[in-house]
Design a protein around this motif. Structure first.
Motif, PDB file in Angstrom:
ATOM      1  N   HIS A  48       0.764  -0.972   0.241  1.00 14.03           N
ATOM      2  CA  HIS A  48      -0.342   0.076  -0.090  1.00 14.03           C
ATOM      3  C   HIS A  48       0.925   1.609  -0.537  1.00 14.03           C
ATOM      4  O   HIS A  48       2.024   1.259   0.503  1.00 14.03           O
TER       5      HIS A  48
ATOM      6  N   TYR B 162      -0.581  -0.938   7.305  1.00 17.49           N
ATOM      7  CA  TYR B 162      -1.737  -1.006   7.118  1.00 17.49           C
ATOM      8  C   TYR B 162      -2.843  -1.848   7.710  1.00 17.49           C
ATOM      9  O   TYR B 162      -2.200  -3.241   7.618  1.00 17.49           O
TER      10      TYR B 162
ATOM     11  N   TYR C 163      -5.837  -3.362   6.487  1.00 18.82           N
ATOM     12  CA  TYR C 163      -7.334  -3.643   5.070  1.00 18.82           C
ATOM     13  C   TYR C 163      -7.239  -5.081   5.415  1.00 18.82           C
ATOM     14  O   TYR C 163      -6.524  -5.947   5.525  1.00 18.82           O
TER      15      TYR C 163
ATOM     16  N   ASP D 206     -11.819  -4.645   2.705  1.00 18.88           N
ATOM     17  CA  ASP D 206     -12.560  -3.407   1.461  1.00 18.88           C
ATOM     18  C   ASP D 206     -11.598  -2.847   0.814  1.00 18.88           C
ATOM     19  O   ASP D 206     -11.454  -1.452   1.293  1.00 18.88           O
ATOM     20  N   THR D 207     -10.835  -3.402   0.323  1.00 22.06           N
ATOM     21  CA  THR D 207      -9.734  -2.685  -0.531  1.00 22.06           C
ATOM     22  C   THR D 207      -9.404  -2.845  -1.967  1.00 22.06           C
ATOM     23  O   THR D 207      -9.609  -4.286  -2.106  1.00 22.06           O
TER      24      THR D 207
ATOM     25  N   ARG E 257      -7.425  -7.966  -2.090  1.00 19.84           N
ATOM     26  CA  ARG E 257      -8.361  -8.153  -1.119  1.00 19.84           C
ATOM     27  C   ARG E 257      -8.339  -9.017  -0.654  1.00 19.84           C
ATOM     28  O   ARG E 257      -7.566 -10.316  -1.566  1.00 19.84           O
TER      29      ARG E 257
END
Ligand SMILES: [Ca+2]
Ligand SMILES: [Ca+2]
Lengths: 323, 323
Positions: B69, B284, B286, B289-290, B294
Motif C-alpha cells: 500500500h 496498513y 485492510y 474492502d481494499t 483484497r
C-alpha cells in the motif's frame, strides 16, 4: 545425517579433481578442458574463478544425455501410446497420421505435417491430468525397450555425462536440463537417471489449467503449445527459469546453437561442448545428414566460437551404464 | 571456505529450533505452529517428517514479504517511469492513461481499463532488452522512496518473514517466491532483500525474443503477456517451474487462494498461512474492502481449510528491518 553429509563434503573438498571422477572419459583434450575449467572455476582468486551462485551448467537431453536414434524417444512413447489406444479407435486404421503410426509408415506420419503432430500430441499428451500423464510416462519408461539395444530407454543414458554431472555438482555447480522435449516427459525419471530434480528441468510445455476435479486440485493438460524450448527458445527458457547466464553448456545439434552462443557470450569464463555422434558401432554416427539431431551450422561455427566437439568414439571409454 | 561453511552448518544442526531463530515473532499460536511444523518436518521417523527434497515453501511477494500500500510498488515504478519519460512525450499531457498518471488522478488511470494498463506496461516494461530493464529496476529500487515511510521500497520488507525464510533454509527448505508481480521486476533485488536467487522467483512474465544486437545475445521484451502468475496461475506457475507440490505456502490475498489450496491438498503434512494486515499504525489495516490485496474469500474459508491467519499487530514485534 547432516554431520555425515558434511564429512563427505569435506572429504570431497580435500583435493582438486582427480582422474577417478571421470572414469568413462578417455585422456585427451576434452577431458583436460573440462577438468581445467572446473579446477579454475573453483580456485578462489584465480583468473577462472566462478562465484558459487554463478556455477550453472545446462544440458540438452536428446543426443546429449541419452540416445536419440532411430527417433527421439518421446516419439517412441507417442507411437507406443497410439498402438496401445488403437483398439478403442477403429477409425484410426484409415485416418492419418494414426494410420501411418499403426502401419509403421514413418513417411506417411511425416507427410501429415504440423497438423498430424498436433493430433498425435493431443491424443497422447493432452486431455488428461498432469498426475495421469506422469503415471503413463512412468509406466512406459519402466516397460518399453529400445528396438536395437533391447534395453529400457532410461538405461540408454551416457555414462560419461552422468559422471560429468556428478563431478560438476561435487564442485558446486547446479546442473540443469534444457531440452526441446517435454518437461513433463522428463521429470518422472530424470532424478533417478541423472540426479536432476524436477525444478531444474526446463523443456517444452503445453497449456495447463488448474481445476478442481472430484474435490482435488489437478492440472488439466490441453492440446495447445505453451512454450517451445528449442533453438532460440532455449536461451529464453533459461532466462525465464534461471534468470542468469550459464557458464557451461552441453548440446549436440543445431537446436542448441543459441544456448551455446548465449552461454559463451558473457564477459567471464565459459565452456561449451557439443557431443559429436561418431560411434556407429557402440551407438550411432551422424551429424549433417540426419533428420534427428542434425548438427551442421553449430559444427561449422564451433572452431571460431571456441566450442569443443566431444568425439564419442575417441573420448568415451564407455557409452552406457552397466545394465 | 567449504570447511568453514561446513562448521557453520554443523553448528546450526546441533539443536532443534530455538526461539532466537524468529526474534521478531511474538510468542503465540502462529509462532508455535511454524516451529511445530518445521520441527516435525525435520524429525526423521516422526509422523510430520518431510523428505529434504520435498521441503518446498512458496511465498507470495506483495503484502506477504513487503508492503503493497498505498498501491503495488511495481505500479509506483510505472508511475515514476512515466514521469521520468514524460519530457520526451509532450503528447502524454492529453492522452489517457498517461495524463492520469502525470496528474496523479488514479481514478482516470483506473478508468482507462485493460487497454490503459497495456499501454503503460508497453512503455515502461517493453521494447527494451532484459539487461536494460534490469538496470532501470536496479536504479529505481536504489533511489525511489515510499511516500509515507520515506524509505527505499526494498527496506519495506517484513523482518519476521525474512527471519522465517532464513529459519526454513537453515532447516533444509527451499524458499520460492510465487508472485503476481513481474519476475524480472523482483529478480534484481530479491537476493539481497530475501536471500532468494533468481531461479527461485516465479512471477508474471511478458513475451521475450532472443536476438543478436550489436553482436551480443539479448532478450528483447515485447508488450505481450506471456504468463499471469496470479490466482489459478500460481499453482500452474509452481507446476511449470518446480514440478512438485509445496508443503508450505504463505500469502495475503484472494490471489493466493489456489496456491494455498494446492499446497494443503496433498496427502502428507502441509502448512498454509495468510498475512492479515491488522496494523494501521505500523503498516496498513485492510482485508475485505481494499482495491490492493483484497482478502475476502480466503479469509472466510481459512478456518475450514486449516489455513492460519498471521495477525500482524499481534504476532509481529517488528515490521521492518532497522533502517
Ligand atoms: Ca539434442
Ligand atoms: Ca499479495
Amino acid at each position: 545425517m547432516r554431520l555425515f553429509a558434511c564429512i563427505l563434503a569435506m572429504a570431497a573438498a580435500i583435493g582438486p579433481a582427480w582422474a577417478q571422477d571421470l572414469p568413462s572419459w578417455n585422456e585427451g583434450p576434452i577431458k583436460d578442458a573440462i577438468i581445467d575449467f572446473v579446477t579454475a572455476a573453483t580456485t578462489e582468486g584465480g583468473p577462472g574463478w566462478v562465484e558459487p551462485e554463478d556455477r550453472i551448467a545446462t544440458f540438452d537431453n536428446d543426443g546429449t544425455l541419452w540416445t536419440e536414434h532411430p527417433v527421439y524417444f518421446q516419439f517412441m512413447f507417442v507411437s507406443d501410446r497410439i498402438r496401445h489406444l488403437a483398439p478403442r479407435h477403429p477409425e484410426w486404421k484409415l485416418q492419418p497420421p494414426f494410420k501411418g503410426i499403426l502401419e509403421g509408415d514413418t513417411k506417411a506420419v511425416a507427410a501429415s505435417g504440423e497438423h498430424g503432430v498436433t493430433e498425435l500430441m493431443a491424443v497422447t499428451h493432452a486431455w488428461m491430468t498432469a498426475e495421469a500423464f506422469e503415471e503413463i510416462v512412468s509406466d512406459w519408461i519402466s516397460t518399453a525397450r529400445h528396438p536395437r539395444f533391447d534395453r529400457p530407454y532410461d538405461s540408454l543414458i551416457y555414462q560419461p555425462m552422468v559422471e560429468l554431472m556428478d563431478y560438476l555438482r561435487d564442485n558446486g555447480f547446479q546442473t540443469w536440463i534444457v531440452s526441446g522435449g517435454g518437461a513433463d516427459f522428463m521429470r518422472p525419471w530424470a532424478d533417478d537417471a541423472y540426479g536432476i530434480p524436477p525444478q531444474q528441468i526446463i523443456g517444452s510445455q503445453i497449456a495447463e489449467d488448474y481445476q478442481i476435479i472430484e474435490g482435488k486440485p489437478q492440472f488439466m493438460r490441453k492440446p495447445q503449445v505453451f512454450f517451445v524450448d528449442d533453438g532460440p527458445g532455449k536461451p529464453v527458457g533459461i532466462h525465464r527459469h534461471i534468470g542468469k547466464r550459464p557458464v557451461m553448456a552441453f548440446g549436440n545439434s543445431d537446436g542448441d546453437y543459441q544456448m551455446l552462443e548465449y552461454t559463451t557470450s558473457g564477459d567471464g569464463p565459459s565452456l561449451a561442448m557439443i557431443v559429436h555422434h561418431t560411434d556407429g558401432d557402440r551407438e550411432y554416427a551422424y551429424d549433417r545428414d540426419t533428420h534427428i539431431g542434425r548438427l551442421d551450422k553449430a559444427m561449422t561455427d564451433a572452431p571460431a566460437k571456441g566450442w569443443h566437439l566431444i568425439d564419442m568414439a575417441r573420448d568415451w571409454s564407455t557409452i552406457y551404464p552397466e545394465p
